[in-house]
Motif scaffolding. Sequence first.
Motif, PDB file in Angstrom:
ATOM      1  N   GLU A 117       0.809  -1.219   0.000  1.00 33.17           N
ATOM      2  CA  GLU A 117       0.000   0.000   0.000  1.00 33.17           C
ATOM      3  C   GLU A 117       0.845   1.272   0.000  1.00 33.17           C
ATOM      4  N   LEU A 118       1.931   1.253   0.753  1.00 34.76           N
ATOM      5  CA  LEU A 118       2.753   2.455   0.877  1.00 34.76           C
ATOM      6  C   LEU A 118       3.917   2.489  -0.104  1.00 34.76           C
ATOM      7  N   GLY A 119       4.153   1.378  -0.800  1.00 39.45           N
ATOM      8  CA  GLY A 119       5.252   1.320  -1.752  1.00 39.45           C
ATOM      9  C   GLY A 119       6.605   1.441  -1.077  1.00 39.45           C
ATOM     10  N   CYS A 120       6.744   0.831   0.092  1.00 40.26           N
ATOM     11  CA  CYS A 120       7.965   0.932   0.889  1.00 40.26           C
ATOM     12  C   CYS A 120       8.523  -0.457   1.182  1.00 40.26           C
ATOM     13  N   GLU A 121       9.773  -0.469   1.549  1.00 38.71           N
ATOM     14  CA  GLU A 121      10.405  -1.683   2.044  1.00 38.71           C
ATOM     15  C   GLU A 121      10.076  -1.836   3.530  1.00 38.71           C
ATOM     16  N   THR A 122      10.313  -3.018   4.050  1.00 39.86           N
ATOM     17  CA  THR A 122      10.038  -3.319   5.453  1.00 39.86           C
ATOM     18  C   THR A 122      10.765  -2.362   6.393  1.00 39.86           C
ATOM     19  N   ALA A 123      12.024  -2.060   6.092  1.00 42.65           N
ATOM     20  CA  ALA A 123      12.798  -1.172   6.958  1.00 42.65           C
ATOM     21  C   ALA A 123      12.146   0.211   7.056  1.00 42.65           C
ATOM     22  N   GLN A 124      11.618   0.705   5.933  1.00 41.22           N
ATOM     23  CA  GLN A 124      10.953   2.008   5.948  1.00 41.22           C
ATOM     24  C   GLN A 124       9.666   1.955   6.765  1.00 41.22           C
ATOM     25  N   ILE A 125       8.945   0.852   6.681  1.00 40.61           N
ATOM     26  CA  ILE A 125       7.715   0.697   7.478  1.00 40.61           C
ATOM     27  C   ILE A 125       8.061   0.778   8.966  1.00 40.61           C
ATOM     28  N   TYR A 126       9.148   0.125   9.368  1.00 41.51           N
ATOM     29  CA  TYR A 126       9.561   0.170  10.774  1.00 41.51           C
ATOM     30  C   TYR A 126       9.983   1.582  11.191  1.00 41.51           C
ATOM     31  N   ARG A 127      10.597   2.323  10.289  1.00 45.48           N
ATOM     32  CA  ARG A 127      10.955   3.714  10.612  1.00 45.48           C
ATOM     33  C   ARG A 127       9.699   4.568  10.792  1.00 45.48           C
ATOM     34  N   ILE A 128       8.725   4.364   9.925  1.00 44.36           N
ATOM     35  CA  ILE A 128       7.458   5.093  10.054  1.00 44.36           C
ATOM     36  C   ILE A 128       6.783   4.717  11.370  1.00 44.36           C
ATOM     37  N   LYS A 129       6.795   3.437  11.714  1.00 43.12           N
ATOM     38  CA  LYS A 129       6.194   2.974  12.969  1.00 43.12           C
ATOM     39  C   LYS A 129       6.865   3.630  14.165  1.00 43.12           C
ATOM     40  N   ASP A 130       8.190   3.638  14.176  1.00 40.86           N
ATOM     41  CA  ASP A 130       8.925   4.225  15.306  1.00 40.86           C
ATOM     42  C   ASP A 130       8.659   5.725  15.434  1.00 40.86           C
ATOM     43  N   ALA A 131       8.624   6.417  14.308  1.00 39.77           N
ATOM     44  CA  ALA A 131       8.349   7.860  14.337  1.00 39.77           C
ATOM     45  C   ALA A 131       6.916   8.117  14.822  1.00 39.77           C
ATOM     46  N   GLY A 132       5.975   7.332  14.335  1.00 45.71           N
ATOM     47  CA  GLY A 132       4.587   7.488  14.750  1.00 45.71           C
ATOM     48  C   GLY A 132       4.386   7.154  16.215  1.00 45.71           C
ATOM     49  N   LEU A 133       5.051   6.110  16.670  1.00 46.56           N
ATOM     50  CA  LEU A 133       4.938   5.712  18.072  1.00 46.56           C
ATOM     51  C   LEU A 133       5.507   6.793  18.989  1.00 46.56           C
ATOM     52  N   LYS A 134       6.588   7.421  18.552  1.00 46.85           N
ATOM     53  CA  LYS A 134       7.182   8.501  19.345  1.00 46.85           C
ATOM     54  C   LYS A 134       6.232   9.700  19.419  1.00 46.85           C
ATOM     55  N   LYS A 135       5.662  10.092  18.278  1.00 48.24           N
ATOM     56  CA  LYS A 135       4.719  11.211  18.276  1.00 48.24           C
ATOM     57  C   LYS A 135       3.476  10.890  19.115  1.00 48.24           C
ATOM     58  N   PHE A 136       2.970   9.681  18.962  1.00 42.55           N
ATOM     59  CA  PHE A 136       1.803   9.254  19.742  1.00 42.55           C
ATOM     60  C   PHE A 136       2.110   9.322  21.236  1.00 42.55           C
ATOM     61  N   THR A 137       3.277   8.829  21.616  1.00 39.36           N
ATOM     62  CA  THR A 137       3.683   8.809  23.025  1.00 39.36           C
ATOM     63  C   THR A 137       3.809  10.220  23.582  1.00 39.36           C
ATOM     64  N   LEU A 138       4.429  11.111  22.837  1.00 39.39           N
ATOM     65  CA  LEU A 138       4.556  12.491  23.292  1.00 39.39           C
ATOM     66  C   LEU A 138       3.191  13.160  23.453  1.00 39.39           C
ATOM     67  N   ALA A 139       2.282  12.873  22.516  1.00 35.60           N
ATOM     68  CA  ALA A 139       0.944  13.463  22.611  1.00 35.60           C
ATOM     69  C   ALA A 139       0.160  12.879  23.790  1.00 35.60           C
ATOM     70  N   MET A 140       0.355  11.607  24.059  1.00 34.90           N
ATOM     71  CA  MET A 140      -0.384  10.935  25.143  1.00 34.90           C
ATOM     72  C   MET A 140       0.160  11.246  26.526  1.00 34.90           C
ATOM     73  N   TYR A 141       1.480  11.172  26.681  1.00 30.84           N
ATOM     74  CA  TYR A 141       2.087  11.171  28.003  1.00 30.84           C
ATOM     75  C   TYR A 141       3.025  12.338  28.276  1.00 30.84           C
ATOM     76  N   GLY A 142       3.323  13.132  27.275  1.00 31.26           N
ATOM     77  CA  GLY A 142       4.311  14.180  27.462  1.00 31.26           C
ATOM     78  C   GLY A 142       5.707  13.635  27.201  1.00 31.26           C
ATOM     79  N   ASP A 143       6.696  14.289  27.719  1.00 33.96           N
ATOM     80  CA  ASP A 143       8.089  13.944  27.432  1.00 33.96           C
ATOM     81  C   ASP A 143       8.598  12.855  28.373  1.00 33.96           C
ATOM     82  N   LEU A 144       8.335  11.604  28.006  1.00 36.16           N
ATOM     83  CA  LEU A 144       8.866  10.473  28.768  1.00 36.16           C
ATOM     84  C   LEU A 144      10.144   9.932  28.141  1.00 36.16           C
ATOM     85  N   LEU A 145      10.542  10.540  27.052  1.00 38.77           N
ATOM     86  CA  LEU A 145      11.646   9.988  26.276  1.00 38.77           C
ATOM     87  C   LEU A 145      13.009  10.407  26.792  1.00 38.77           C
ATOM     88  N   SER A 146      13.052  11.427  27.595  1.00 41.37           N
ATOM     89  CA  SER A 146      14.366  11.917  28.045  1.00 41.37           C
ATOM     90  C   SER A 146      14.786  11.285  29.343  1.00 41.37           C
TER      91      SER A 146
END
Length: 146
Positions: A117-146
């Motif tokens: 669907e996205l015309g991407c390789e598996t590695a790119q899908i995982y990068r999109i997932k990680d970026a989305g998960l980080k944004k989702f986490t920041l929106a949900m919980y604030g800055d827990l990443l530091s």
Amino acid sequence: MVNWKQHAAQDLEDYPLIQESLQNLPEEIQILEQAAYSIHSVRLDKIPVQGGTSRRESDLIDNIDRRGRLQGNLELAKRKAERIERGLSVLNNQERLVLERFFIHRTRDYMDRLCEELGCETAQIYRIKDAGLKKFTLAMYGDLLS
């Protein structure tokens, strides 16, 4: 150390069940409300058994307790669903699609379908997932990443 990825993933995986509970809990509360009307009132002139209450009174108290607990659960489920929806709202279309397929509506062949669907390789899908998960986490919980 808090594993923010696991918490975010678990919230996303729970989301369909939380939505289902938002349908079921009001129905269960309504059933209990109707059942409360069928419990005959307690006779005030009757002397309760030693150390206890009448069966009717006990049934009524149990019903009230269950309704209160379910109402509390309903409020918690509503708030959690709203927070998850706000977290998902900050994602772009690709990130949201990837997170939905990874966690919310995971199917057997989700990775192959995403790549197609996205015309991407598996590695790119995982990068999109990680970026989305980080944004989702920041929106949900604030800055827990530091």
